[in-house]
Design an enzyme around this catalytic site. Structure first.
Site, short mmCIF file in Angstrom:
data_model
loop_
_atom_site.label_atom_id
_atom_site.label_comp_id
_atom_site.label_asym_id
_atom_site.label_seq_id
_atom_site.Cartn_x
_atom_site.Cartn_y
_atom_site.Cartn_z
CB SER A 77 -0.97 -0.05 1.20
OG SER A 77 -1.87 1.02 1.18
CG ASP B 221 7.68 4.51 -11.51
OD1 ASP B 221 8.38 3.47 -11.44
OD2 ASP B 221 6.45 4.47 -11.71
CE LYS C 276 -4.85 -2.25 0.61
NZ LYS C 276 -5.02 -0.85 0.17
#
Length: 574
Positions: free
Chosen positions: A301, A312, A326
């Site tokens: 999460s 990223d 998740k």
């Protein structure tokens, strides 16, 4: 004349209306009498009327509230694995985990032999001010005995927690004393910290362990960074292993501290939730510090939001094993009776556009719940070539390949260590004997152990106490046969685990982390990254016709750590 004619037909008109009324009334009465359930046109009405019919006509008395408590989870389970119902009794506990504090007496305890053992007392908390000590045994609460089968974690917390400024009387048996000691404790706000360790790994590298993302996580992070700044850190390790997540906003605030202006951190989107982007504002104070983030299969999460944002944006090197996966966003919706649901309203996406939610089948959570076991059996914990990518490939800001559809895959893979893992060690762990011995040893030797105030001093003392042999004798008396050859093979592992638990019992969670991190292969890999000055990922080289080495295909660094066998990870929760 016309008026007399109207008066003459008036009784006939009234009679006709009455007949029509009776027909219509009979029609609707039949439809809502309970003999036919198909008259309700919508699902919500069917549920409401079904409950009404059960309450009105069922052969026995039915507790409708209890029936609803059982039915709602089944309905939500048909949606996805993370939409859940929390009844009114458990709402407080569920919110306490994220609030950053709760109202109670301020102790950490465990239950052994149907008795509460006080493991730690929160510094400057209500229990400490009242005189309760670590090692005390709670045998009575509010004048009534509290021992035996009635003693459970849930019941103990129910009796000890309570509104701020209320009083609770606690009966204690203390080591070396036969009489029950009574203490009156005034409950207060107890901080629930989400950062469990802050210290220097070496002269230049700071370490922060974050175990959850709650309301106070960002504030705690700023304090931790200030503490490390005073100690002169120039590199940083953020450990998110076994961090199951929490508030999205806390992860966003934390990521903002390390990213330059206008970098996408995460975005959410759902059927009724328009795309919402979270970007950095450029006010972070640590935008250029070399950073490594540690994750494993227990990181979920909000942990994945942070790790995904760093990966990223090519802001940090991610080390460890593939995270949980998740990528669903829940909203809390409260009901008038005090219960609530956490309903999935959107998915979240990392800056490259990948949703890292692992696959699931609506209404069938069995495979989803068994996913980590399946990964283990498939060999993913031990070999990065066993990682299954179920989603498409995406690219980071400098063109590195990352994957969606099943967690964050680390830049550097660290296998779980199996060195020293014997059947004896497994039995000792599964049976709980290691923890039981550590608690017993701590209680029996607390006066002596109190002399050691630091992790290193206590660890040095324990190294001279032949703890493994004492454990083997204890375990043999409690049903685990002594097997000297297997004990010898697992000696280092047993010693590490036993010592760490005693250190945790006597000091705190931070000391526990400092001890197990000394020979942790994931931490050592992070330090190695800093030594080579490669914390910032590099732009991938142009493709060539030469075959790619599969072992390093997903690694930002040209090293394979699969040969490191320096000790497994352990969860700090007692």
């Amino acid at each position: 004349m016309n008026q007399n004619k109207s008066n003459r037909y008036m009784p006939l008109l009234m009679a006709f209306c009455v007949v029509i009324g009776i027909v219509i009334g009979t029609f609707y009465a039949n439809h809502f009498s309970g003999n036919r359930l198909n008259i309700i046109s919508t699902g919500s009405n069917r549920l409401n009327n079904l409950l009404h019919i059960i309450d009105d006509q069922y052969v026995d008395n039915v507790d409708i509230d209890s029936l609803v408590d059982k039915a709602i989870p089944q309905i939500l389970a048909e949606l996805d694995p993370h939409s859940v119902y929390i009844n009114a009794k458990n709402v407080q506990a569920a919110n306490d985990d994220l609030r950053g504090s709760f109202s109670g007496v301020g102790i950490e305890f465990n239950i052994r032999q149907d008795t509460i053992h006080v493991q730690n007392v929160i510094k400057n908390g209500p229990a400490e001010r009242a005189g309760i000590l670590a090692g005390d045994k709670i045998v009575a609460i509010d004048g009534k005995p509290f021992v035996g089968k009635v003693v459970t974690n849930e019941e103990a917390m129910h009796r000890l927690k309570g509104p701020k400024d209320t009083k609770v009387k606690i009966g204690i048996i203390r080591y070396g004393q036969s009489k029950v000691l009574n203490f009156t404790v005034t409950r207060g706000e107890i901080p629930q910290k989400s950062i469990s360790a802050v210290y220097m790994l070496d002269a230049t590298t700071g370490y922060i362990r974050i175990k959850s993302f709650g309301e106070t996580t960002y504030t705690e992070l700023l304090i931790a960074l200030a503490t490390l700044s005073q100690q002169g850190f120039s590199n940083l390790v953020i450990d998110l292993r076994d961090n199951t997540g929490g508030y999205l906003q806390s992860a966003v605030q934390m990521a903002n501290e390390f990213l330059p202006k206008n970098k996408l951190i995460v975005y959410t989107q759902g059927r009724k939730s328009p795309r919402q982007e979270y970007k950095s504002d450029g006010h972070g104070s640590y935008q250029k510090i070399p950073l490594v983030v540690l994750i494993n299969e227990g990181s979920a999460s909000a942990s994945e939001i942070f790790a995904g944002a760093m990966q990223d944006n090519d802001r940090a090197t991610i080390i460890g094993r593939r995270s949980f996966g998740k990528g669903l966003v829940q909203q809390q919706i409260a009901f008038s009776d005090g219960s609530m649901i956490r309903l999935t309203i959107a998915r979240y996406y990392t800056p490259s556009g990948r949703c890292i939610q692992k696959p699931y089948v609506n209404g069938d959570n069995k495979d989803y719940e068994q996913d980590l076991i399946a990964r283990y059996q498939h060999g993913e914990f031990f070999n990065q070539d066993s990682i299954k990518h179920t989603g498409p490939a995406y690219h980071t800001s400098i063109g590195r390949v990352v994957y969606g559809g099943g967690g964050i895959t680390p830049d550097i893979f660290i296998p779980e260590d199996t060195l020293g893992m014997t059947s004896y060690f497994k039995q000792a762990s599964i049976s709980g004997l290691i923890l039981q011995f550590a608690f017993t040893y701590t209680d029996d030797n607390r006066l002596k152990l109190n002399d050691f105030k630091t992790m290193m001093a206590l660890a040095d003392y324990l190294d001279r106490q032949n703890i493994v042999d004492k454990f083997a004798t204890y375990a043999d008396k409690h049903g685990l046969q002594r097997r000297n050859l297997l004990i010898q093979k697992s000696h280092k592992l047993l010693e590490r685990y036993l010592n760490s638990r005693i250190i945790y019992n006597m000091l705190d969670e931070s000391a526990w982390h400092q001890y197990i991190n000394q020979d942790d292969p994931t931490v050592k890999a992070a330090l190695d990254v800093f030594k080579r000055k490669e914390a910032f990922p590099k732009r991938p080289e142009p493709k060539s016709d030469k075959p790619k080495n599969r072992k390093t295909a997903h690694a930002a660094l040209p090293y394979d750590y699969s040969s490191l066998h320096l000790g497994p990870q352990f969860i700090a929760n007692a």
